[in-house]
Design a protein around this motif. Sequence first.
Motif, PDB file in Angstrom:
ATOM      1  N   THR A  14       3.426  12.445   2.383  1.00 25.76           N
ATOM      2  CA  THR A  14       3.098  11.757   3.382  1.00 25.76           C
ATOM      3  C   THR A  14       2.028  10.615   3.383  1.00 25.76           C
ATOM      4  OG1 THR A  14       3.567  13.865   4.580  1.00 25.76           O
ATOM      5  CG2 THR A  14       2.092  12.205   5.622  1.00 25.76           C
ATOM      6  N   ALA A  15       1.165  10.936   2.283  1.00 22.75           N
ATOM      7  CA  ALA A  15      -0.109   9.962   2.103  1.00 22.75           C
ATOM      8  C   ALA A  15       0.578   8.733   1.497  1.00 22.75           C
ATOM      9  CB  ALA A  15      -1.044  10.394   1.097  1.00 22.75           C
ATOM     10  N   SER A  16       1.750   8.843   0.621  1.00 22.73           N
ATOM     11  CA  SER A  16       2.463   7.490   0.013  1.00 22.73           C
ATOM     12  C   SER A  16       2.771   6.665   1.139  1.00 22.73           C
ATOM     13  CB  SER A  16       3.681   8.015  -0.820  1.00 22.73           C
ATOM     14  OG  SER A  16       4.528   8.383   0.024  1.00 22.73           O
ATOM     15  N   LEU A  17       3.203   7.257   2.319  1.00 20.29           N
ATOM     16  CA  LEU A  17       3.479   6.379   3.494  1.00 20.29           C
ATOM     17  C   LEU A  17       2.365   5.231   3.911  1.00 20.29           C
ATOM     18  CD1 LEU A  17       5.317   9.122   5.625  1.00 20.29           C
ATOM     19  CD2 LEU A  17       6.424   7.141   4.647  1.00 20.29           C
ATOM     20  N   ILE A  18       0.996   5.617   3.597  1.00 20.01           N
ATOM     21  CA  ILE A  18      -0.048   4.807   3.815  1.00 20.01           C
ATOM     22  C   ILE A  18      -0.362   4.018   2.263  1.00 20.01           C
ATOM     23  CG2 ILE A  18      -2.252   4.720   4.551  1.00 20.01           C
ATOM     24  CD1 ILE A  18      -1.563   7.067   6.335  1.00 20.01           C
ATOM     25  N   GLY A  19      -0.547   4.849   1.498  1.00 20.86           N
ATOM     26  CA  GLY A  19      -0.823   4.081   0.172  1.00 20.86           C
ATOM     27  C   GLY A  19       0.105   2.939  -0.524  1.00 20.86           C
ATOM     28  N   LEU A  54       7.634   6.516  -3.902  1.00 22.75           N
ATOM     29  CA  LEU A  54       6.887   8.041  -3.351  1.00 22.75           C
ATOM     30  C   LEU A  54       7.291   7.784  -1.707  1.00 22.75           C
ATOM     31  CD1 LEU A  54       3.624   8.691  -4.936  1.00 22.75           C
ATOM     32  CD2 LEU A  54       5.902   9.402  -5.484  1.00 22.75           C
ATOM     33  N   VAL A  55       7.441   6.678  -1.218  1.00 28.25           N
ATOM     34  CA  VAL A  55       7.615   6.360   0.146  1.00 28.25           C
ATOM     35  C   VAL A  55       9.338   6.775   0.316  1.00 28.25           C
ATOM     36  CG1 VAL A  55       7.957   4.571   1.985  1.00 28.25           C
ATOM     37  CG2 VAL A  55       5.954   4.724   0.748  1.00 28.25           C
ATOM     38  N   LEU A  56       9.984   5.914  -0.477  1.00 28.70           N
ATOM     39  CA  LEU A  56      11.463   6.402  -0.645  1.00 28.70           C
ATOM     40  C   LEU A  56      11.830   7.871  -0.826  1.00 28.70           C
ATOM     41  CD1 LEU A  56      14.463   5.356  -1.235  1.00 28.70           C
ATOM     42  CD2 LEU A  56      13.992   5.310  -3.467  1.00 28.70           C
ATOM     43  N   VAL A  57      11.208   8.588  -1.535  1.00 27.14           N
ATOM     44  CA  VAL A  57      11.451  10.136  -1.582  1.00 27.14           C
ATOM     45  C   VAL A  57      10.892  10.752  -0.369  1.00 27.14           C
ATOM     46  CG1 VAL A  57      10.502  12.294  -2.858  1.00 27.14           C
ATOM     47  CG2 VAL A  57      10.916   9.975  -4.038  1.00 27.14           C
ATOM     48  N   ARG A  58      10.057  10.161   0.262  1.00 27.57           N
ATOM     49  CA  ARG A  58       9.473  11.022   1.520  1.00 27.57           C
ATOM     50  C   ARG A  58      10.629  10.581   2.642  1.00 27.57           C
ATOM     51  NH1 ARG A  58       7.934  14.816   4.154  1.00 27.57           N
ATOM     52  NH2 ARG A  58       6.142  15.046   3.371  1.00 27.57           N
TER      53      ARG A  58
END
Length: 187
Positions: A14-19, A54-58
């Motif tokens: 979830t944090a990767s969506l911002i990071g 990581l966004v992709l994985v989310r």
Amino acid sequence: MTPSPGTALDRLLTASLIGGPVVSLVADVLYAANGWDDPTAAVFHVLGATGYILVLVRLLSLDGGRLAAALLIVGALGAAGNVGYGFNTIHVSLGDTDLVDATGAATLIKPLGLCFPLMLLLAAVALRRVQPVWNVALLAVAALVWPVAHIADIAWLAVAVNVALVAGFGAVAVTTFRAPAPATAAL
């Protein structure tokens, strides 16, 4: 893969969506300020592109069907291309050959690079069932404008696209994946 809500993996993704989008925004702000061959911007570029993995994985946790399969393939290729362009900038800043201008095997960077905005567009499509129309539209427009800004080296537009991606994926992080942690959540 769908991580259990509230677990360390869930929070990281979830944090990767911002990071990922924020680090990519920093890269394009640095490119805008210092030029498209800035090595510092290139380092942020590589880190931001890695964050988008990581966004992709989310995003893959939203759908297990054909769309997720397409998103996985296009996203993996796009991530490779995006990271590749960052390393290409590092090489150019050191006086090496720009792969964009090279022939032969170096031309692989171009189609891989185009898979990244296609990944963003597929992400918008994947989010259509769980996000408001305005956010899906914001992400889709950003995906379509991304290659225009970056291929034509329009720095202000690249920054604007990344601001839109920060806002869009930030909204996804806040609205879609906010779930209470289970009592036995792993740290």
